[in-house]
Design a protein around this motif. Sequence first.
Motif, PDB file in Angstrom:
ATOM      1  N   GLN A 134       0.811  -1.220   0.000  1.00 29.14           N
ATOM      2  CA  GLN A 134       0.000   0.000   0.000  1.00 29.14           C
ATOM      3  C   GLN A 134       0.847   1.273   0.000  1.00 29.14           C
ATOM      4  O   GLN A 134       0.296   2.382   0.001  1.00 29.14           O
ATOM      5  N   ALA A 135       2.164   1.151  -0.013  1.00 25.89           N
ATOM      6  CA  ALA A 135       3.027   2.332   0.013  1.00 25.89           C
ATOM      7  C   ALA A 135       2.877   3.121  -1.280  1.00 25.89           C
ATOM      8  O   ALA A 135       2.533   2.564  -2.334  1.00 25.89           O
ATOM      9  N   PRO A 136       3.142   4.426  -1.258  1.00 25.93           N
ATOM     10  CA  PRO A 136       2.902   5.249  -2.454  1.00 25.93           C
ATOM     11  C   PRO A 136       3.832   4.963  -3.619  1.00 25.93           C
ATOM     12  O   PRO A 136       3.456   5.147  -4.772  1.00 25.93           O
ATOM     13  N   ILE A 137       5.067   4.521  -3.361  1.00 19.47           N
ATOM     14  CA  ILE A 137       6.009   4.200  -4.427  1.00 19.47           C
ATOM     15  C   ILE A 137       6.187   2.687  -4.472  1.00 19.47           C
ATOM     16  O   ILE A 137       6.546   2.074  -3.463  1.00 19.47           O
ATOM     17  N   GLN A 138       5.913   2.085  -5.635  1.00 26.51           N
ATOM     18  CA  GLN A 138       6.016   0.638  -5.792  1.00 26.51           C
ATOM     19  C   GLN A 138       7.063   0.306  -6.849  1.00 26.51           C
ATOM     20  O   GLN A 138       6.984   0.767  -7.995  1.00 26.51           O
ATOM     21  N   LEU A 139       8.045  -0.505  -6.460  1.00 23.89           N
ATOM     22  CA  LEU A 139       9.120  -0.904  -7.357  1.00 23.89           C
ATOM     23  C   LEU A 139       9.185  -2.432  -7.451  1.00 23.89           C
ATOM     24  O   LEU A 139       8.653  -3.142  -6.592  1.00 23.89           O
ATOM     25  N   LEU A 140       9.853  -2.908  -8.485  1.00 25.31           N
ATOM     26  CA  LEU A 140      10.072  -4.340  -8.682  1.00 25.31           C
ATOM     27  C   LEU A 140      11.568  -4.603  -8.757  1.00 25.31           C
ATOM     28  O   LEU A 140      12.300  -3.899  -9.459  1.00 25.31           O
ATOM     29  N   PHE A 141      12.012  -5.633  -8.037  1.00 24.53           N
ATOM     30  CA  PHE A 141      13.404  -6.078  -8.073  1.00 24.53           C
ATOM     31  C   PHE A 141      13.392  -7.550  -8.483  1.00 24.53           C
ATOM     32  O   PHE A 141      12.683  -8.360  -7.878  1.00 24.53           O
ATOM     33  N   ALA A 142      14.158  -7.880  -9.512  1.00 26.68           N
ATOM     34  CA  ALA A 142      14.070  -9.227 -10.068  1.00 26.68           C
ATOM     35  C   ALA A 142      15.444  -9.820 -10.291  1.00 26.68           C
ATOM     36  O   ALA A 142      16.429  -9.108 -10.541  1.00 26.68           O
ATOM     37  N   GLY A 143      15.501 -11.134 -10.206  1.00 28.41           N
ATOM     38  CA  GLY A 143      16.726 -11.876 -10.455  1.00 28.41           C
ATOM     39  C   GLY A 143      16.398 -13.345 -10.645  1.00 28.41           C
ATOM     40  O   GLY A 143      15.235 -13.748 -10.589  1.00 28.41           O
ATOM     41  N   HIS A 144      17.428 -14.135 -10.863  1.00 31.80           N
ATOM     42  CA  HIS A 144      17.196 -15.575 -11.025  1.00 31.80           C
ATOM     43  C   HIS A 144      18.194 -16.372 -10.208  1.00 31.80           C
ATOM     44  O   HIS A 144      19.345 -15.951 -10.013  1.00 31.80           O
ATOM     45  N   MET A 145      17.738 -17.520  -9.751  1.00 35.96           N
ATOM     46  CA  MET A 145      18.574 -18.404  -8.939  1.00 35.96           C
ATOM     47  C   MET A 145      19.221 -19.511  -9.760  1.00 35.96           C
ATOM     48  O   MET A 145      20.115 -20.203  -9.264  1.00 35.96           O
ATOM     49  N   ASP A 146      18.769 -19.720 -10.999  1.00 38.59           N
ATOM     50  CA  ASP A 146      19.298 -20.822 -11.791  1.00 38.59           C
ATOM     51  C   ASP A 146      20.560 -20.410 -12.542  1.00 38.59           C
ATOM     52  O   ASP A 146      20.835 -19.230 -12.760  1.00 38.59           O
ATOM     53  N   THR A 147      21.346 -21.409 -12.912  1.00 36.49           N
ATOM     54  CA  THR A 147      22.544 -21.210 -13.724  1.00 36.49           C
ATOM     55  C   THR A 147      22.451 -22.119 -14.946  1.00 36.49           C
ATOM     56  O   THR A 147      21.537 -22.942 -15.071  1.00 36.49           O
ATOM     57  N   VAL A 148      23.436 -21.988 -15.827  1.00 31.78           N
ATOM     58  CA  VAL A 148      23.464 -22.826 -17.031  1.00 31.78           C
ATOM     59  C   VAL A 148      24.239 -24.123 -16.810  1.00 31.78           C
ATOM     60  O   VAL A 148      24.374 -24.914 -17.740  1.00 31.78           O
ATOM     61  N   TYR A 149      24.734 -24.355 -15.601  1.00 33.37           N
ATOM     62  CA  TYR A 149      25.621 -25.499 -15.349  1.00 33.37           C
ATOM     63  C   TYR A 149      24.828 -26.647 -14.728  1.00 33.37           C
ATOM     64  O   TYR A 149      24.364 -26.551 -13.585  1.00 33.37           O
ATOM     65  N   PRO A 150      24.654 -27.756 -15.447  1.00 29.47           N
ATOM     66  CA  PRO A 150      23.884 -28.882 -14.891  1.00 29.47           C
ATOM     67  C   PRO A 150      24.613 -29.551 -13.733  1.00 29.47           C
ATOM     68  O   PRO A 150      25.789 -29.268 -13.457  1.00 29.47           O
ATOM     69  N   ALA A 151      23.910 -30.444 -13.084  1.00 28.37           N
ATOM     70  CA  ALA A 151      24.440 -31.083 -11.876  1.00 28.37           C
ATOM     71  C   ALA A 151      25.727 -31.851 -12.141  1.00 28.37           C
ATOM     72  O   ALA A 151      26.577 -31.974 -11.248  1.00 28.37           O
TER      73      ALA A 151
END
Length: 402
Positions: free
Chosen positions: A91-108
Amino acid sequence: MDVLTSAEAAVVERARAAPMLAHLEPWVAVNSGTRNLTGLARMAQLLADAFSALPGGIALIKPDPVEAISATGRLQPIEHGRHLLLTVRPQAPIQLLFAGHMDTVYPADHPFQKMRVREDGALNGPGAADMKGGLAVMLAALEAIENSGFAGRLGYQVVINSDEETGSLSSAPLIARAARGKAAAFVYEPSLADGTLAGARGGTGNFSLAVTGRSAHAGRNPEEGRNALVAAAELALRLADAAGDGLTVNPARIDGGSPNNVVPEHAVLRVNFRPASLDAAARAQAALDSAATEVAAGHDVRVECHGSFNRPPKPIDAAAERLFGLVRDAGQSLGLSVGWRDTGGVCDGNNIAACGVPVIDTMGVRGGAIHSPEEYMLPDSLAERAALSALSILRLVERGSA
């Protein structure tokens, strides 16, 4: 260098002092390749524990269902890990989005599994730059803001998905929902080693064209067969000819074939398009449609097309220019020269921009050689980029928008 206010200086110093390397080391030690569901579950829990230092509610979101075409031309489900969503003060007047990813391209089973310090001091490790270092920067910046007197005016969501490296197909709806109503967004992909940010980006589309023909004996009655492999090869040539004027086309692989004495009944063409604009994407779609129709008719085969333009092109509009200007000015206040340039790469910033939200998508660490065993990040960029993020967020809150 501009003079920081006392409030800005306090936020910047708090961000710089955050224990980012202490977070990064155990995160890099977890293999979280996109298909390693066990590793992703472990990574998601580590991130949930770390981001619980922020207020609000954390949820691990079930991935949307995704299907892919197998080598035999059949649709099959593809499993993904859960995505992290943190919501703070909606409900705050300024709304922002922060995004990232946890995956990598390196398989197990990839040999690149550990982090080491290179002779030049850089950290070489899987995901160190792309983008676990960026997640540490994001957390440090948000913790610094939360400990300032400005936090009450800021609401935000954090989305950390588990499938960015394969196109965010199971997280795109979550990203779109989170982007709704946001004044601006930061994504924590790595910048270049010199700190240059990505500006405009082209789009991308990945398609699988499943061709079904008819098998027959290659010597006794070949005329009764319908060669799916030959039809797929013609599709590849036709689509390659569609390149140009802001569109690159990469026919990447043909699955299929048969013993030498059998006319092949099945084949699957994998093709990637890189449109620089929405017009180029429309031309690519038209080329796909016409090639599928004409090759099906000419070879008496069935052609089924599966895929989408999952990353729309990301132009730099007036709102994005203002956001870049704000980050550039914040960099100047910190003694940093922040520039940007256009790139053919894609990321979740494309999807966020398509929702009408101005976004800078390379707010993470400085580094390079990503997607290779030489991937590295520069350790001094942790404090540098955390300070840049924290000051940029603070000024967004002070100004009320991008």
